[in-house]
Design a protein around this motif. Structure first.
Motif, PDB file in Angstrom:
ATOM      1  N   ARG A  31     -48.651  18.992 -19.903  1.00 15.60           N
ATOM      2  CA  ARG A  31     -50.033  18.671 -19.541  1.00 15.60           C
ATOM      3  C   ARG A  31     -50.571  17.562 -20.450  1.00 15.60           C
ATOM      4  NH1 ARG A  31     -52.707  21.592 -16.334  1.00 15.60           N
ATOM      5  NH2 ARG A  31     -51.429  23.416 -16.688  1.00 15.60           N
ATOM      6  N   ASP A  32     -50.305  17.668 -21.752  1.00 12.05           N
ATOM      7  CA  ASP A  32     -50.753  16.633 -22.688  1.00 12.05           C
ATOM      8  C   ASP A  32     -50.099  15.286 -22.384  1.00 12.05           C
ATOM      9  OD1 ASP A  32     -52.374  18.404 -24.053  1.00 12.05           O
ATOM     10  OD2 ASP A  32     -50.877  18.833 -25.593  1.00 12.05           O
ATOM     11  N   GLY A  33     -48.812  15.320 -22.037  1.00  9.64           N
ATOM     12  CA  GLY A  33     -48.107  14.088 -21.685  1.00  9.64           C
ATOM     13  C   GLY A  33     -48.696  13.429 -20.452  1.00  9.64           C
ATOM     14  N   ALA A  34     -49.090  14.241 -19.477  1.00 14.01           N
ATOM     15  CA  ALA A  34     -49.704  13.702 -18.255  1.00 14.01           C
ATOM     16  C   ALA A  34     -51.047  13.053 -18.574  1.00 14.01           C
ATOM     17  CB  ALA A  34     -49.886  14.816 -17.226  1.00 14.01           C
ATOM     18  N   VAL A  35     -51.814  13.694 -19.444  1.00 12.48           N
ATOM     19  CA  VAL A  35     -53.116  13.139 -19.827  1.00 12.48           C
ATOM     20  C   VAL A  35     -52.923  11.815 -20.561  1.00 12.48           C
ATOM     21  CG1 VAL A  35     -55.135  13.519 -21.303  1.00 12.48           C
ATOM     22  CG2 VAL A  35     -54.327  15.342 -19.811  1.00 12.48           C
ATOM     23  N   TRP A  36     -51.962  11.750 -21.466  1.00 13.09           N
ATOM     24  CA  TRP A  36     -51.707  10.500 -22.203  1.00 13.09           C
ATOM     25  C   TRP A  36     -51.227   9.398 -21.264  1.00 13.09           C
ATOM     26  CZ3 TRP A  36     -53.802   9.114 -26.424  1.00 13.09           C
ATOM     27  CH2 TRP A  36     -54.166  10.066 -27.373  1.00 13.09           C
ATOM     28  N   ARG A  37     -50.402   9.751 -20.286  1.00 10.52           N
ATOM     29  CA  ARG A  37     -49.935   8.757 -19.311  1.00 10.52           C
ATOM     30  C   ARG A  37     -51.120   8.214 -18.505  1.00 10.52           C
ATOM     31  NH1 ARG A  37     -44.869   7.465 -16.772  1.00 10.52           N
ATOM     32  NH2 ARG A  37     -43.894   8.946 -18.172  1.00 10.52           N
ATOM     33  N   LEU A  38     -52.044   9.095 -18.133  1.00 12.68           N
ATOM     34  CA  LEU A  38     -53.226   8.661 -17.391  1.00 12.68           C
ATOM     35  C   LEU A  38     -54.154   7.808 -18.253  1.00 12.68           C
ATOM     36  CD1 LEU A  38     -53.939  11.878 -15.339  1.00 12.68           C
ATOM     37  CD2 LEU A  38     -53.264   9.641 -14.446  1.00 12.68           C
ATOM     38  N   PHE A  39     -54.279   8.154 -19.535  1.00  7.80           N
ATOM     39  CA  PHE A  39     -55.089   7.310 -20.423  1.00  7.80           C
ATOM     40  C   PHE A  39     -54.494   5.910 -20.535  1.00  7.80           C
ATOM     41  CE2 PHE A  39     -56.945  11.085 -22.947  1.00  7.80           C
ATOM     42  CZ  PHE A  39     -58.041  11.141 -22.094  1.00  7.80           C
ATOM     43  N   GLY A  40     -53.172   5.818 -20.550  1.00  9.81           N
ATOM     44  CA  GLY A  40     -52.515   4.518 -20.583  1.00  9.81           C
ATOM     45  C   GLY A  40     -52.796   3.722 -19.321  1.00  9.81           C
ATOM     46  N   ARG A  41     -52.736   4.403 -18.176  1.00  7.69           N
ATOM     47  CA  ARG A  41     -53.026   3.731 -16.900  1.00  7.69           C
ATOM     48  C   ARG A  41     -54.481   3.290 -16.846  1.00  7.69           C
ATOM     49  NH1 ARG A  41     -52.318   0.107 -13.717  1.00  7.69           N
ATOM     50  NH2 ARG A  41     -52.709   0.450 -11.527  1.00  7.69           N
ATOM     51  N   GLY A  55     -47.035  -1.313  -9.377  1.00  9.25           N
ATOM     52  CA  GLY A  55     -47.219  -0.806  -8.024  1.00  9.25           C
ATOM     53  C   GLY A  55     -46.190   0.234  -7.626  1.00  9.25           C
ATOM     54  N   GLU A  56     -45.254   0.527  -8.519  1.00  5.30           N
ATOM     55  CA  GLU A  56     -44.248   1.547  -8.228  1.00  5.30           C
ATOM     56  C   GLU A  56     -44.896   2.933  -8.302  1.00  5.30           C
ATOM     57  OE1 GLU A  56     -39.893   3.050  -9.805  1.00  5.30           O
ATOM     58  OE2 GLU A  56     -40.890   1.412 -10.807  1.00  5.30           O
ATOM     59  N   LEU A  57     -44.552   3.775  -7.328  1.00  7.66           N
ATOM     60  CA  LEU A  57     -45.110   5.119  -7.289  1.00  7.66           C
ATOM     61  C   LEU A  57     -44.283   6.065  -8.150  1.00  7.66           C
ATOM     62  CD1 LEU A  57     -45.983   5.467  -3.516  1.00  7.66           C
ATOM     63  CD2 LEU A  57     -47.505   4.896  -5.404  1.00  7.66           C
ATOM     64  N   LEU A  58     -44.981   6.883  -8.922  1.00 10.65           N
ATOM     65  CA  LEU A  58     -44.344   7.884  -9.774  1.00 10.65           C
ATOM     66  C   LEU A  58     -44.897   9.248  -9.389  1.00 10.65           C
ATOM     67  CD1 LEU A  58     -45.019   6.062 -13.163  1.00 10.65           C
ATOM     68  CD2 LEU A  58     -42.980   5.863 -11.765  1.00 10.65           C
ATOM     69  N   ARG A  59     -44.032  10.207  -9.175  1.00  9.30           N
ATOM     70  CA  ARG A  59     -44.473  11.581  -8.928  1.00  9.30           C
ATOM     71  C   ARG A  59     -44.358  12.316 -10.251  1.00  9.30           C
ATOM     72  NH1 ARG A  59     -41.984  13.951  -4.059  1.00  9.30           N
ATOM     73  NH2 ARG A  59     -43.723  12.923  -3.085  1.00  9.30           N
ATOM     74  N   ILE A  60     -45.467  12.895 -10.700  1.00 12.88           N
ATOM     75  CA  ILE A  60     -45.535  13.574 -11.991  1.00 12.88           C
ATOM     76  C   ILE A  60     -45.691  15.067 -11.741  1.00 12.88           C
ATOM     77  CG2 ILE A  60     -46.736  13.727 -14.196  1.00 12.88           C
ATOM     78  CD1 ILE A  60     -45.817  10.904 -13.808  1.00 12.88           C
ATOM     79  N   TYR A  61     -44.764  15.851 -12.278  1.00 10.76           N
ATOM     80  CA  TYR A  61     -44.845  17.328 -12.240  1.00 10.76           C
ATOM     81  C   TYR A  61     -45.281  17.799 -13.612  1.00 10.76           C
ATOM     82  CZ  TYR A  61     -42.114  17.120  -7.922  1.00 10.76           C
ATOM     83  OH  TYR A  61     -41.687  16.838  -6.651  1.00 10.76           O
ATOM     84  N   ILE A  62     -46.295  18.631 -13.649  1.00 10.26           N
ATOM     85  CA  ILE A  62     -46.808  19.143 -14.916  1.00 10.26           C
ATOM     86  C   ILE A  62     -46.166  20.484 -15.201  1.00 10.26           C
ATOM     87  CG2 ILE A  62     -48.865  19.844 -16.169  1.00 10.26           C
ATOM     88  CD1 ILE A  62     -50.392  17.881 -14.343  1.00 10.26           C
ATOM     89  N   LEU A  63     -45.570  20.607 -16.369  1.00 12.81           N
ATOM     90  CA  LEU A  63     -44.912  21.853 -16.768  1.00 12.81           C
ATOM     91  C   LEU A  63     -45.883  22.838 -17.351  1.00 12.81           C
ATOM     92  CD1 LEU A  63     -41.803  20.266 -18.475  1.00 12.81           C
ATOM     93  CD2 LEU A  63     -41.971  21.197 -16.173  1.00 12.81           C
TER      94      LEU A  63
END
Length: 88
Positions: A21-31, A80-88
């Motif tokens: 979950r933290d990794g997903a949040v950090w990835r979104l902050f980067g985006r 523009g590449e799509l990434l599917r993110i699964y949250i553990l």
């Protein structure tokens, strides 16, 4: 013969990541940072408005992930590449 993937086949080529979950949040902050940088460089009002809407969407997604309401989401990276993110 069409060499480009159809929308149904495009799903097969999407990169998939399993992150915390933290990794997903950090990835979104980067985006979000990338979108803000792109918006600062834009000159047209329409482009800036669309970037502002995308930033709001990222902010909403961060809140939903932190609250545990989302387990999977699709994110377009800066290329523009799509990434599917699964949250553990």
């Amino acid at each position: 013969m069409n060499r480009w993937p159809t929308p149904a086949r495009a799903q097969e080529y999407m990169q998939q990541f399993f992150i915390s979950r933290d990794g997903a949040v950090w990835r979104l902050f980067g985006r979000k940072r990338q979108l803000m940088d792109e918006a600062a460089l834009m000159e047209s009002v329409e482009s800036t408005a669309s970037r502002a809407a995308a930033i709001e969407d990222v902010d909403r997604l961060v809140l939903d992930i932190r609250a545990g309401r989302i387990e999977v989401f699709v994110l377009a990276d800066s290329t523009g590449e799509l990434l599917r993110i699964y949250i553990l």
